[in-house]
Scaffold this active site. Structure first.
Site, PDB file in Angstrom:
ATOM      1  CE  LYS A 179     -55.211  29.180  32.731  1.00 37.29           C
ATOM      2  NZ  LYS A 179     -54.490  30.343  32.454  1.00 37.29           N
ATOM      3  CE  LYS A 195     -45.541  39.235  39.954  1.00 38.37           C
ATOM      4  NZ  LYS A 195     -46.267  38.021  39.678  1.00 38.37           N
ATOM      5  CE  LYS A 218     -46.419  39.966  26.878  1.00 34.70           C
ATOM      6  NZ  LYS A 218     -45.577  39.094  26.067  1.00 34.70           N
TER       7      LYS A 218
END
Ligand code: TRP
Length: 331
Positions: free
Chosen positions: A111, A194, A197
């Protein structure tokens, strides 16, 4: 019988990868174990959704899980923010979670690299909240993918630390539910291994997609110029289309196109047309159910009420025992 707990990311519409990767197993598991499935809406706040996005995402995920076969009677299906006991346990666990170990967590470091402008304390303590989610129900099995392995390890650390600190044998250790070979990995339409979205808008087929949308996405799927040597290996993107066909089409259909490929007579346009129709057929019942459930607010309200009641019954028992162990006493 194990106590299974899993959080569902509340990021909107579900695609075929979500279905085969998690949902399908949840549906099966709910009849075999004591299952708690919750929509992790507190966790989603780390990225600051707008109030209407927050609600709509939670609602959509709830609708789609129900449409996929989660049974609110068989399992405990609830929304994380409806169970305040979880946040209390989160606060208590935070007292025994060390900054150093949280900073070393891979997902946190990721992150920092990827959303540098918003490194909030919620992100740092994300694994603590996850641990609270699971051990509030004394969960022992957590059906998650490899990417969550480290979070599972931290859950065990926090559970064990609590036990040691108060010299009790209270929280059991949660472990990842390993599906091994049973897991069907769904590839993307954009050549990625894989379905996701976020990779590209056209990588994923959603359970809620309309037939025309599915046709468009599948026809745009990446292939190549076609084989020139009999029986040659398939490049990744082509392999992906075949793998999708293996899951969505009949054995005969798959064999038919595989043979055409091996004879160098394949026409990807024909194959994609077939794949699109089979994907439309497969998602049909989901699409219908999603529409039906989504328009029935009364039913959704009932489902949420049942889930909240069952989850809070389990959570409040734990939290009152934990308070006693820690030494909170009434006067
Ligand atoms: N972090 C998980 C994810 O990104 C979601 C989640 C939140 C979760 N709390 C959990 C998963 C507890 C398992 C157990 O998918």
């Amino acid at each position: 019988m194990e106590t299974v707990v899993s959080g569902i990311r509340s990021t909107g519409n579900l695609h075929l990868g979500n279905y085969f990767g998690a949902l399908k197993n949840f549906v099966k598991m709910q009849y075999e174990h004591n299952c708690f499935f919750f929509i992790a809406d507190y966790h989603s706040l780390t990225t600051h959704p707008t109030p209407s996005d927050l609600h709509n995402n939670v609602r959509q995920v709830l609708v789609e899980y129900l449409a996929s076969g989660l049974n609110p009677e068989a399992s405990t299906l609830y929304i994380q923010s409806n169970v305040p006991e979880t946040t209390e346990l989160y606060l208590l666990l935070n007292m025994n979670a060390y900054i150093g170990e949280l900073e070393r967590c891979t997902s946190f470091k990721e992150k920092i690299r990827n959303q540098n402008e918003n490194i909030n304390a919620g992100l740092l303590t994300y694994p603590v909240l996850m641990a609270a989610d699971v051990i509030i129900h004394k969960g022992t099995k957590v059906p998650v993918g490899k990417d969550q392995e480290q979070h599972l390890e931290m859950m065990r650390t926090f559970a064990n630390r609590f036990n040691r600190m108060y010299n009790v044998d209270y929280f059991p250790e949660p472990f990842a539910f390993n599906f091994g070979e049973q897991l069907i990995k769904i590839p993307g339409l954009d050549g990625s291994t894989k379905m996701s979205k976020s990779d590209s808008e056209n990588s994923a087929i959603f359970l809620s997609d309309e037939p025309e949308t599915i046709r468009k996405k599948v026809m745009k799927a990446i292939t190549d110029a076609g084989p020139t040597i009999p029986n040659q290996d398939k490049p990744q993107a082509v392999e992906n289309i075949f793998n999708l066909m293996k899951v969505l089409s009949s054995v005969e259909t798959y064999a038919h196109f595989d043979e055409l490929y091996n004879n160098c007579r394949i026409r990807y346009g024909d194959m994609k047309k077939q794949l699109a129709e089979d994907a439309i057929k497969f998602t049909g019942p989901f699409r219908e159910k999603i529409k039906e459930i989504s328009s029935d607010n009364e039913y959704l309200r009932k489902v949420v009420k049942i889930g909240t009641d069952k989850a809070r019954e389990s959570a409040s028992k734990t939290i009152s025992e934990v308070r006693e162990i820690i030494g909170f006493k009434t006067f």
